[in-house]
Structures are given as C-alpha cells and as structure tokens.
Design a protein around this motif. Structure first.
Motif, short mmCIF file in Angstrom:
data_model
loop_
_atom_site.label_atom_id
_atom_site.label_comp_id
_atom_site.label_asym_id
_atom_site.label_seq_id
_atom_site.Cartn_x
_atom_site.Cartn_y
_atom_site.Cartn_z
N THR A 129 0.85 -1.17 0.02
CA THR A 129 0.03 0.05 0.06
C THR A 129 0.88 1.13 -0.07
N ASP A 130 1.91 1.11 0.35
CA ASP A 130 2.98 2.31 0.57
C ASP A 130 4.50 1.94 0.37
N ALA A 131 4.73 1.67 -0.82
CA ALA A 131 6.09 0.94 -1.03
C ALA A 131 7.19 1.96 -0.49
N ALA A 132 7.04 3.34 -0.75
CA ALA A 132 8.16 4.02 -0.15
C ALA A 132 8.35 3.89 1.38
N ALA A 133 7.29 4.02 2.26
CA ALA A 133 7.49 3.76 3.56
C ALA A 133 8.00 2.46 3.96
N ALA A 134 7.79 1.31 3.29
CA ALA A 134 8.13 0.15 3.45
C ALA A 134 9.54 0.30 3.43
N LEU A 135 10.29 0.84 2.33
CA LEU A 135 11.32 0.87 1.71
C LEU A 135 12.43 1.54 2.93
N SER A 136 11.67 2.49 3.41
CA SER A 136 12.37 3.37 4.49
C SER A 136 12.91 2.54 5.64
N LEU A 137 12.14 1.32 5.94
CA LEU A 137 12.52 0.51 7.15
C LEU A 137 13.65 -0.20 6.75
N THR A 138 14.15 -0.40 5.21
CA THR A 138 15.07 -1.23 4.98
C THR A 138 16.53 -0.28 4.85
N HIS A 139 16.28 0.90 5.29
CA HIS A 139 17.59 1.87 5.23
C HIS A 139 18.55 1.47 6.34
N PRO A 140 19.93 1.37 5.97
CA PRO A 140 21.00 1.04 6.85
C PRO A 140 20.99 1.87 8.03
N GLN A 141 20.34 2.94 7.87
CA GLN A 141 20.53 3.93 9.25
C GLN A 141 19.17 4.15 9.92
N ASN A 188 12.13 12.75 7.51
CA ASN A 188 12.20 11.67 6.58
C ASN A 188 10.76 11.11 6.71
N PRO A 189 9.80 11.70 6.02
CA PRO A 189 8.40 11.35 6.14
C PRO A 189 8.03 10.02 5.61
N ASP A 190 8.94 9.34 4.88
CA ASP A 190 8.51 7.92 4.53
C ASP A 190 8.55 7.13 5.74
N LEU A 191 9.80 7.21 6.51
CA LEU A 191 9.77 6.53 7.81
C LEU A 191 8.83 6.75 8.76
N GLN A 192 8.27 8.15 8.82
CA GLN A 192 7.38 8.57 9.74
C GLN A 192 5.90 7.88 9.49
N ARG A 193 5.72 7.57 8.00
CA ARG A 193 4.56 6.98 7.80
C ARG A 193 4.68 5.33 8.15
N ALA A 194 5.80 4.89 8.04
CA ALA A 194 6.14 3.37 8.32
C ALA A 194 5.60 3.21 10.12
N LEU A 195 6.50 4.17 10.63
CA LEU A 195 6.26 3.83 11.99
C LEU A 195 4.91 4.18 12.49
N ALA A 196 3.94 5.00 11.91
CA ALA A 196 2.44 5.46 11.98
C ALA A 196 1.81 4.21 11.87
N TYR A 197 2.22 3.41 10.91
CA TYR A 197 1.66 2.15 10.50
C TYR A 197 1.78 1.04 11.47
N LEU A 198 3.07 1.02 11.70
CA LEU A 198 3.55 -0.28 12.80
C LEU A 198 2.90 0.16 14.41
N ARG A 199 2.83 1.34 14.54
CA ARG A 199 2.30 1.58 15.98
C ARG A 199 0.86 1.78 15.90
N GLY A 200 0.03 1.65 14.84
CA GLY A 200 -1.49 1.68 14.92
C GLY A 200 -1.90 0.57 14.08
N PRO A 201 -2.18 0.79 12.76
CA PRO A 201 -3.32 -0.16 12.04
C PRO A 201 -2.36 -1.44 12.18
N ALA A 202 -1.22 -1.84 11.95
CA ALA A 202 -0.67 -3.07 12.02
C ALA A 202 -1.02 -3.80 13.27
N LEU A 203 -1.20 -2.95 14.33
CA LEU A 203 -1.66 -3.91 15.50
C LEU A 203 -3.03 -4.29 15.51
N ASP A 204 -3.95 -3.79 14.54
CA ASP A 204 -5.20 -4.48 14.46
C ASP A 204 -5.19 -5.56 13.79
#
Length: 245
Positions: A129-141, A188-204
C-alpha cells in the motif's frame, strides 16, 4: 505435534505454543531438550551479555535466564510493568537471532500476556500500500538500538541498521520501539509513515496475545516477530518464565 509439524508451524506462522513439562530441579532443561529435538544448536549468548562491563552488572548473563532478570526476591502480590516491542538481541544485526524460547513455570496472578507483532507480515502489507514507507524501513540507518544498563558507559553499546530487510533471501525484522531505540525520522516522512502504521493499523491485524500456562513453551521466530510482555501482578508466588535464544 511432531517435531516436523512444529518446525513447519513456526516457519509458516512465526510462532507456536507447545506443552513442555519442566524438570523440577533444572528450570532450563526444557530448553535444552526442545532445542535438541528440533535440531537447533546450543543456546546463544547475545553480544550484549558478553560485554565485560555488562557482565559485572547484570544477573544471569549466560544463555539461559529468567524473565525478569531478578537479582533480589520478588515481593508477593507485586505489580510488574510491561515492555515495549522488541526483538531479542539488542546489538545483533538483522536476522542475528532466529529463534526464542519462552517457557512458563509459574503463571502471573493476573495479566502477563506475551504479545507478538507479526512484523514481517505487517511489512508485506505496508509494501503493498505504501512502497516508499516500507522501503524506508530497509535503510541501513533506519534504526539505532542503545543499551542503557546501569554501570556501563552511556551509549557505548549501540547498533544501527535496517529495521526490515532480507537475510539469505528471507524477509527479516529487528523492529523495536521503546526507550532504547532511536529512529532516523528527522526530515524522513517515509519512515514517519512507516512507524505510524506499525504503531497503529498493524496492531489491528498482526497482533497475537498469548498467555502461557505452566508447562507451556512459546517458540517463535525472533527474526520475523517482535514481542513485548504485558503488565502483570504476581500472586503469593512470583511469575516465572525462562528464556533462551
């Protein structure tokens, strides 16, 4: 459940709960027996607990320990706070510890569930649903984990790396999100969106609650699943869980 079925279940779903009778005079014998039956190597001592400073300050630094690592008596009817999501092995690289065992010897009087976040499944959904957000989680930093053990030099023990990625062709996670984590979210808005997903909708959709009964063992893929312990209240006897990796 046969050993073959257990291995298949853990690899397919990320976890399984199995009955493993304890040995009265050896709380860690169940870990050794189960590892042997599953063809796993000897229990692993994480890098953090091989550090000379840490060895001077932490109880039970070996491959087997009780949760929590109590070095003093636990009062009856005491309250124990919960944890934040993490993978075991604070200083390990992505996929560094593949399997964790949690064995229940004594239940809490109330509470004490272990929550599993099926983090790799969540990553796959996010990627769709958000490839850029997912990709941000794979960044080495993307994620730095920092040890805060009393008696050790501040922030000396730290590990930076991706929160998700592939190891030997298989998706893995080191998603952890508590007081020992620093996320590289600045500008880093992509990583911000990724974290918002993991902290919210992913828990559902990707959260599993497990309350172990005495004699039950939770076997889970530490490289695919993040976990946290929920708050609990001890009874006349303290809750006892044992752990190995």
């Amino acid at each position: 459940m046969t050993n073959h079925d257990l291995i298949a279940t853990v690899n397919q779903h990320g976890y399984a709960v199995v009955p493993v009778p304890p040995t009265p005079d050896d709380p860690f014998d169940a870990h050794r027996r189960t590892a042997h039956e599953l063809g796993l190597p000897d229990a692993y001592i994480p890098r953090l607990y091989r550090d000379p400073q840490v060895l001077k300050t932490v109880a039970q630094p070996g491959p087997y320990n009780e949760i929590p690592r109590a070095d003093s008596p636990v009062p009856p009817w005491s309250e124990v706070p919960g944890q934040q999501f993490h993978v075991d092995g604070l200083l390990e690289p992505l996929g560094g510890i593949r399997t964790t065992f949690l064995h229940c010897l004594t239940q809490a009087h109330a509470g004490g569930a272990t929550q599993l976040l099926l983090a790799c499944d969540a990553f796959t959904d996010l990627e769709a649903t958000d490839a850029a957000a997912a990709l941000s989680l794979t960044h080495p930093q993307a994620l730095t984990r920092v040890a805060t053990i009393p008696g050790t030099a501040p922030e000396r023990l730290r590990s930076t790396g991706p929160a998700s990625g592939r190891v030997d062709g298989e998706l893995a996670t080191r998603y952890s999100d508590g007081t020992t984590e620093i996320w590289n979210t600045t500008d880093n808005p992509d990583l911000q969106r990724a974290l918002a997903y993991l902290r919210g909708p992913a828990l559902d959709t990707h959260l599993v609650d497990i309350v172990l009964a005495p004699g039950q063992m939770l076997v889970f893929r530490n490289d695919r699943v993040s976990h946290r312990g929920r708050p609990y209240r001890n009874g006349a006897r303290p809750r006892r869980l044992t752990r190995s990796m």
